[in-house]
Write an enzyme that holds these catalytic residues in place. Structure first.
Site, PDB file in Angstrom:
ATOM      1  N   ASP A 107      37.828  26.813  35.686  1.00 41.54           N
ATOM      2  CA  ASP A 107      36.490  26.326  36.033  1.00 41.54           C
ATOM      3  C   ASP A 107      35.486  26.526  34.910  1.00 41.54           C
ATOM      4  O   ASP A 107      35.769  27.182  33.898  1.00 41.54           O
ATOM      5  CB  ASP A 107      35.997  27.000  37.325  1.00 41.54           C
ATOM      6  CG  ASP A 107      36.345  28.490  37.397  1.00 41.54           C
ATOM      7  OD1 ASP A 107      36.609  29.096  36.338  1.00 41.54           O
ATOM      8  OD2 ASP A 107      36.346  29.049  38.498  1.00 41.54           O
TER       9      ASP A 107
ATOM     10  N   ASP B  74      33.899  36.532  48.818  1.00 45.22           N
ATOM     11  CA  ASP B  74      33.928  35.663  49.997  1.00 45.22           C
ATOM     12  C   ASP B  74      35.265  34.939  50.147  1.00 45.22           C
ATOM     13  O   ASP B  74      35.399  34.015  50.935  1.00 45.22           O
ATOM     14  CB  ASP B  74      32.783  34.635  49.935  1.00 45.22           C
ATOM     15  CG  ASP B  74      32.897  33.687  48.734  1.00 45.22           C
ATOM     16  OD1 ASP B  74      33.824  33.861  47.899  1.00 45.22           O
ATOM     17  OD2 ASP B  74      32.070  32.766  48.625  1.00 45.22           O
TER      18      ASP B  74
ATOM     19  N   HIS C 181      36.832  33.198  47.779  1.00 44.40           N
ATOM     20  CA  HIS C 181      37.034  31.988  46.968  1.00 44.40           C
ATOM     21  C   HIS C 181      38.100  32.204  45.898  1.00 44.40           C
ATOM     22  O   HIS C 181      38.327  33.327  45.444  1.00 44.40           O
ATOM     23  CB  HIS C 181      35.715  31.475  46.357  1.00 44.40           C
ATOM     24  CG  HIS C 181      35.132  32.290  45.245  1.00 44.40           C
ATOM     25  ND1 HIS C 181      33.783  32.558  45.144  1.00 44.40           N
ATOM     26  CD2 HIS C 181      35.682  32.886  44.154  1.00 44.40           C
ATOM     27  CE1 HIS C 181      33.550  33.260  44.056  1.00 44.40           C
ATOM     28  NE2 HIS C 181      34.682  33.474  43.438  1.00 44.40           N
TER      29      HIS C 181
ATOM     30  N   GLU D  80      34.748  27.481  47.344  1.00 43.14           N
ATOM     31  CA  GLU D  80      34.077  28.358  48.293  1.00 43.14           C
ATOM     32  C   GLU D  80      34.590  28.089  49.710  1.00 43.14           C
ATOM     33  O   GLU D  80      35.249  27.062  49.952  1.00 43.14           O
ATOM     34  CB  GLU D  80      32.560  28.107  48.217  1.00 43.14           C
ATOM     35  CG  GLU D  80      31.950  28.369  46.837  1.00 43.14           C
ATOM     36  CD  GLU D  80      31.828  29.867  46.487  1.00 43.14           C
ATOM     37  OE1 GLU D  80      32.440  30.710  47.179  1.00 43.14           O
ATOM     38  OE2 GLU D  80      31.122  30.181  45.509  1.00 43.14           O
TER      39      GLU D  80
END
Ligand code: F6R
Length: 241
Positions: free
Chosen positions: A66, A134, A136, A141
């Site tokens: 990313d 979280d 991810h 996400e």
């Protein structure tokens, strides 16, 4: 199938990760690479191994997960700069063999599709992953479809807060979007190596390994991949049953 390796701490986790990665440091191999704090210990070991044992990356290729949208590659917190600073500049991998998605350009979605085409033409042998607090993976996400390809995404509030530390602890400086390999892209890798250390990862690790496979925890999809190694330290394993 997920093979879980438990370690005492971050250093031991990085040692184990290097042991797994070492098998792939061979001509012709394609590495999927990640940024963030987690892989730094592994990258330091790869650099040391290159310097001391002469392991060559001349015929290795890499694809990163990313990149932030809007940061030029010259920005110190761009993932392009991160990879050069922490790995590429210290090994003999040719620049043209490395790929980091671009977060700049007129047609980010078109560029994202092209990134997937390059990966399809050059399948990843081992994909390195961290995990967000979280759940991810890359910047997929919670709620991201499991069959997603590389795409532009908004970062979750918790991710922006987590990454604030890299931007002078100033939340207004953290980019709010990223280009990320999709979950579908990641799942195409032949093998996956995920490292999670520290207590702020414990909840996500529990959901990934023991929860249902559900988009509320993107990493839970790894339960459906046939060759996954997860390396966790004591703190990250604290909530496991
Ligand atoms: C980085 C990436 C992210 C990180 C995750 C954990 O390329 O894709 O998913 O792996 O945010 O970050 P750290 O390692 O900084 O805790």
């Amino acid at each position: 199938m997920i093979n879980v390796i438990r370690t005492k701490d971050y250093e031991e986790a990085s040692d184990k990760a290097f042991e797994v990665m070492k098998e792939y440091l061979k001509p012709g191999k394609v590495l999927g690479l990640a940024t963030g704090s987690t892989p730094l210990g592994l990258y330091a070991r790869m650099v040391k191994d290159h310097q001391e044992n002469g392991t060559s990356y001349k015929e290795i290729r890499s694809f990163n997960l990313d990149e932030y949208v809007g940061l030029p590659i010259s920005h110190p917190e761009s993932y392009y700069a991160f990879m050069h600073h922490n790995l590429f500049d210290h090994i003999d991998i040719p620049e043209e063999n490395t790929h980091v998605p671009s977060g700049l350009g007129e047609d980010l979605e078109g560029q994202a599709r092209h990134y997937d085409e390059m990966i399809d033409a050059c399948p990843v042998d081992i994909q390195l992953l961290g995990i967000g607090s979280d759940g991810h993976i890359a910047f997929n996400e919670p709620g991201t479809p499991f069959d997603s390809g590389t795409h532009v995404t908004d970062l979750a509030e918790s991710t922006i807060k987590d990454n604030c530390r890299f931007f002078d602890n100033d939340i207004t400086k953290v980019p709010t979007q990223a280009v990320t390999q999709g979950i579908g892209t990641i799942m195409k890798a032949k093998a996956i190596l995920l490292i999670a250390t520290g207590s702020n990862k414990a909840k996500a690790v529990k959901e990934m390994l023991e929860g249902p496979v559900d988009v509320s925890c993107p990493a839970s999809i790894l339960q459906r991949h046939e060759n996954v190694t997860v390396i966790i330290d004591e703190d990250a394993a604290a909530l496991l049953g």
